[in-house]
Design a protein around this motif. Sequence first.
Motif, PDB file in Angstrom:
ATOM      1  N   ARG A   1      34.324 -23.370  21.647  1.00 48.58           N
ATOM      2  CA  ARG A   1      34.557 -24.818  21.522  1.00 48.58           C
ATOM      3  C   ARG A   1      33.344 -25.548  20.967  1.00 48.58           C
ATOM      4  O   ARG A   1      33.445 -26.696  20.536  1.00 48.58           O
ATOM      5  CB  ARG A   1      34.918 -25.423  22.887  1.00 48.58           C
ATOM      6  CG  ARG A   1      36.190 -24.890  23.540  1.00 48.58           C
ATOM      7  CD  ARG A   1      37.446 -25.427  22.876  1.00 48.58           C
ATOM      8  NE  ARG A   1      37.762 -24.720  21.631  1.00 48.58           N
ATOM      9  CZ  ARG A   1      38.342 -23.540  21.568  1.00 48.58           C
ATOM     10  NH1 ARG A   1      38.662 -22.897  22.674  1.00 48.58           N
ATOM     11  NH2 ARG A   1      38.599 -22.980  20.393  1.00 48.58           N
ATOM     12  N   ILE A   2      32.159 -24.923  21.022  1.00 44.43           N
ATOM     13  CA  ILE A   2      30.952 -25.586  20.547  1.00 44.43           C
ATOM     14  C   ILE A   2      31.056 -25.916  19.064  1.00 44.43           C
ATOM     15  O   ILE A   2      30.698 -27.009  18.621  1.00 44.43           O
ATOM     16  CB  ILE A   2      29.714 -24.716  20.840  1.00 44.43           C
ATOM     17  CG1 ILE A   2      29.451 -24.698  22.355  1.00 44.43           C
ATOM     18  CG2 ILE A   2      28.486 -25.233  20.085  1.00 44.43           C
ATOM     19  CD1 ILE A   2      28.302 -23.802  22.768  1.00 44.43           C
ATOM     20  N   ALA A   3      31.567 -24.981  18.274  1.00 45.28           N
ATOM     21  CA  ALA A   3      31.721 -25.229  16.837  1.00 45.28           C
ATOM     22  C   ALA A   3      32.656 -26.403  16.580  1.00 45.28           C
ATOM     23  O   ALA A   3      32.430 -27.203  15.666  1.00 45.28           O
ATOM     24  CB  ALA A   3      32.234 -23.977  16.139  1.00 45.28           C
TER      25      ALA A   3
ATOM     26  N   THR B   1      19.184 -30.071  22.340  1.00 40.58           N
ATOM     27  CA  THR B   1      19.999 -28.909  22.710  1.00 40.58           C
ATOM     28  C   THR B   1      19.145 -27.702  23.045  1.00 40.58           C
ATOM     29  O   THR B   1      18.012 -27.577  22.580  1.00 40.58           O
ATOM     30  CB  THR B   1      20.974 -28.560  21.562  1.00 40.58           C
ATOM     31  OG1 THR B   1      21.778 -27.437  21.954  1.00 40.58           O
ATOM     32  CG2 THR B   1      20.225 -28.196  20.288  1.00 40.58           C
ATOM     33  N   HIS B   2      19.731 -26.811  23.864  1.00 44.69           N
ATOM     34  CA  HIS B   2      19.124 -25.517  24.159  1.00 44.69           C
ATOM     35  C   HIS B   2      20.010 -24.380  23.657  1.00 44.69           C
ATOM     36  O   HIS B   2      19.771 -23.220  23.992  1.00 44.69           O
ATOM     37  CB  HIS B   2      18.903 -25.353  25.668  1.00 44.69           C
ATOM     38  CG  HIS B   2      17.849 -26.252  26.238  1.00 44.69           C
ATOM     39  ND1 HIS B   2      18.140 -27.368  26.989  1.00 44.69           N
ATOM     40  CD2 HIS B   2      16.502 -26.205  26.141  1.00 44.69           C
ATOM     41  CE1 HIS B   2      17.023 -27.956  27.342  1.00 44.69           C
ATOM     42  NE2 HIS B   2      16.013 -27.284  26.844  1.00 44.69           N
ATOM     43  N   SER B   3      21.022 -24.707  22.863  1.00 40.26           N
ATOM     44  CA  SER B   3      22.005 -23.703  22.473  1.00 40.26           C
ATOM     45  C   SER B   3      21.803 -23.210  21.042  1.00 40.26           C
ATOM     46  O   SER B   3      21.876 -24.012  20.100  1.00 40.26           O
ATOM     47  CB  SER B   3      23.418 -24.275  22.605  1.00 40.26           C
ATOM     48  OG  SER B   3      24.368 -23.402  22.039  1.00 40.26           O
ATOM     49  N   PRO B   4      21.600 -21.908  20.841  1.00 38.52           N
ATOM     50  CA  PRO B   4      21.541 -21.382  19.468  1.00 38.52           C
ATOM     51  C   PRO B   4      22.873 -21.530  18.744  1.00 38.52           C
ATOM     52  O   PRO B   4      22.904 -21.575  17.515  1.00 38.52           O
ATOM     53  CB  PRO B   4      21.167 -19.907  19.671  1.00 38.52           C
ATOM     54  CG  PRO B   4      21.571 -19.577  21.062  1.00 38.52           C
ATOM     55  CD  PRO B   4      21.397 -20.841  21.849  1.00 38.52           C
TER      56      PRO B   4
ATOM     57  N   GLU C   1      25.351 -24.239  13.734  1.00 41.80           N
ATOM     58  CA  GLU C   1      26.253 -25.127  13.003  1.00 41.80           C
ATOM     59  C   GLU C   1      25.508 -26.144  12.144  1.00 41.80           C
ATOM     60  O   GLU C   1      26.133 -27.000  11.523  1.00 41.80           O
ATOM     61  CB  GLU C   1      27.169 -25.866  13.990  1.00 41.80           C
ATOM     62  CG  GLU C   1      28.048 -24.968  14.836  1.00 41.80           C
ATOM     63  CD  GLU C   1      28.999 -24.123  13.998  1.00 41.80           C
ATOM     64  OE1 GLU C   1      29.526 -24.669  13.015  1.00 41.80           O
ATOM     65  OE2 GLU C   1      29.199 -22.941  14.326  1.00 41.80           O
ATOM     66  N   LEU C   2      24.180 -26.047  12.083  1.00 43.04           N
ATOM     67  CA  LEU C   2      23.360 -27.018  11.366  1.00 43.04           C
ATOM     68  C   LEU C   2      22.641 -26.377  10.192  1.00 43.04           C
ATOM     69  O   LEU C   2      22.558 -25.155  10.089  1.00 43.04           O
ATOM     70  CB  LEU C   2      22.341 -27.639  12.331  1.00 43.04           C
ATOM     71  CG  LEU C   2      22.939 -28.405  13.518  1.00 43.04           C
ATOM     72  CD1 LEU C   2      21.869 -28.724  14.547  1.00 43.04           C
ATOM     73  CD2 LEU C   2      23.628 -29.677  13.033  1.00 43.04           C
TER      74      LEU C   2
ATOM     75  N   ALA D   1      20.542 -15.860  11.446  1.00 41.72           N
ATOM     76  CA  ALA D   1      21.154 -17.191  11.410  1.00 41.72           C
ATOM     77  C   ALA D   1      20.181 -18.155  12.074  1.00 41.72           C
ATOM     78  O   ALA D   1      19.287 -17.744  12.819  1.00 41.72           O
ATOM     79  CB  ALA D   1      22.489 -17.179  12.144  1.00 41.72           C
ATOM     80  N   LEU D   2      20.339 -19.444  11.825  1.00 38.45           N
ATOM     81  CA  LEU D   2      19.334 -20.415  12.246  1.00 38.45           C
ATOM     82  C   LEU D   2      19.090 -20.390  13.757  1.00 38.45           C
ATOM     83  O   LEU D   2      17.938 -20.374  14.207  1.00 38.45           O
ATOM     84  CB  LEU D   2      19.771 -21.816  11.808  1.00 38.45           C
ATOM     85  CG  LEU D   2      18.671 -22.861  11.658  1.00 38.45           C
ATOM     86  CD1 LEU D   2      17.626 -22.421  10.649  1.00 38.45           C
ATOM     87  CD2 LEU D   2      19.276 -24.202  11.251  1.00 38.45           C
ATOM     88  N   GLY D   3      20.162 -20.377  14.543  1.00 41.18           N
ATOM     89  CA  GLY D   3      19.992 -20.344  15.998  1.00 41.18           C
ATOM     90  C   GLY D   3      19.356 -19.062  16.477  1.00 41.18           C
ATOM     91  O   GLY D   3      18.516 -19.067  17.390  1.00 41.18           O
ATOM     92  N   GLU D   4      19.743 -17.945  15.857  1.00 42.29           N
ATOM     93  CA  GLU D   4      19.180 -16.656  16.262  1.00 42.29           C
ATOM     94  C   GLU D   4      17.708 -16.544  15.854  1.00 42.29           C
ATOM     95  O   GLU D   4      16.915 -15.903  16.530  1.00 42.29           O
ATOM     96  CB  GLU D   4      19.987 -15.508  15.645  1.00 42.29           C
ATOM     97  CG  GLU D   4      21.303 -15.225  16.368  1.00 42.29           C
ATOM     98  CD  GLU D   4      22.270 -16.388  16.318  1.00 42.29           C
ATOM     99  OE1 GLU D   4      22.503 -16.918  15.212  1.00 42.29           O
ATOM    100  OE2 GLU D   4      22.781 -16.785  17.380  1.00 42.29           O
TER     101      GLU D   4
END
Length: 380
Positions: free
Chosen positions: A290-292, A313-316, A321-322, A357-360
């Motif tokens: 649901r985050i996406a 945020t603390h979520s990768p 998504e950015l 990926a950016l979050g990773e």
Amino acid sequence: MPLHAAGAAPGKSGGTSASNYGCLFDTEATLTPLHAFIGPNDSGKSTLLHGMRTLVQFAGSSFQQSEGRWKPFEPYLPMRYPSSQPPRKPHDILLECGVDGGWFAIETGLRGLEERAGERRSSDTSAGDDRSNVGRHWEAHSVLWRRDRRPSDKKILSQLRQARLVRFDPDALREPSGLIPETQPVGFLDDRGHGLAGIYFAIRNRNDDAFSRIVDDVRRHFPTIKGLRIKVVTSSEVVLEVELVNGARVEATRLSEGLLYYLAFAALHYMDPVSLLLVEEPENGLHPARIAEVMRILRAIVEESGTQVLMATHSPLVVNELKSDEVSVVTRTAEEGTRVKRIKDTPDFEERSKVYALGELWIAYANGDDEAPLLEGTEP
């Protein structure tokens, strides 16, 4: 888009800056229409959001003090700098932002209060030496001062209409709420999300197509749900209720946190627009899938209403998504206070982004303390 890198005042680098505001001693940030702050706990991410909300509130209106509390919210009063970072003026707060066509800044602090209170005491002999009351009087008035007034103020201030900050609480989202008159704007009653049921009642009455679109999206993402109801519980209060595909109805007190969070974000898209939407931890309570979708909603708010959306945020998964210029790393030390750096400007970013990926990438090079592996180009 109210806060960005254009239109900087002479000598300014653009974006936004804050001095002596909470843990922000001399902090600058360059922002995009959709932007996220990431970094360790207690680094200043939430303080950045609160500072920007305070800045916009100064631009559009003022603060009032009632029963010892500031309204409409706590703007943060002046604090002292660390010894290594002397302030421009003793105890002063300075918040600044670049907008289209110019630069907006507000400045206030205890020195002005002390000086003005002294002037008032010396000229008002009949009132006696009531320093506490006089101090409160000047404190309330000093926050109305805007710095750098220019002919372009009207254009600048029109871009700083209002800020909305949300840090949703499921218990607040569940509670009954009053009805919103047609003459009043649609929005939450506070940061936590009180008033959600009344907002949906208003959305359904004012824009039936919008309500139908939300219900269709809810059915798609929550397959056990058939419909969304706004149940009237008193002559002036309503609550949310969900009807399941098997015919059962689920009262607001039993709705899942994930569904409540999703409904709150979906409603944001159809509220009266503001210049600045500030979101604390949009990932809370949501299934990863649901985050996406929530990020899609936030990006649509930017593109369709012109509202700037900033988040902490603390979520990768949020970061994934950015884009690389839409993410800034926030860190804080006792000596320098909070520092902000775009992730695309970190060492070896181009090479690292080919692998992650950016979050990773953030998670791979984050140590949760000072983020040195990411910010200094070292290996974790």
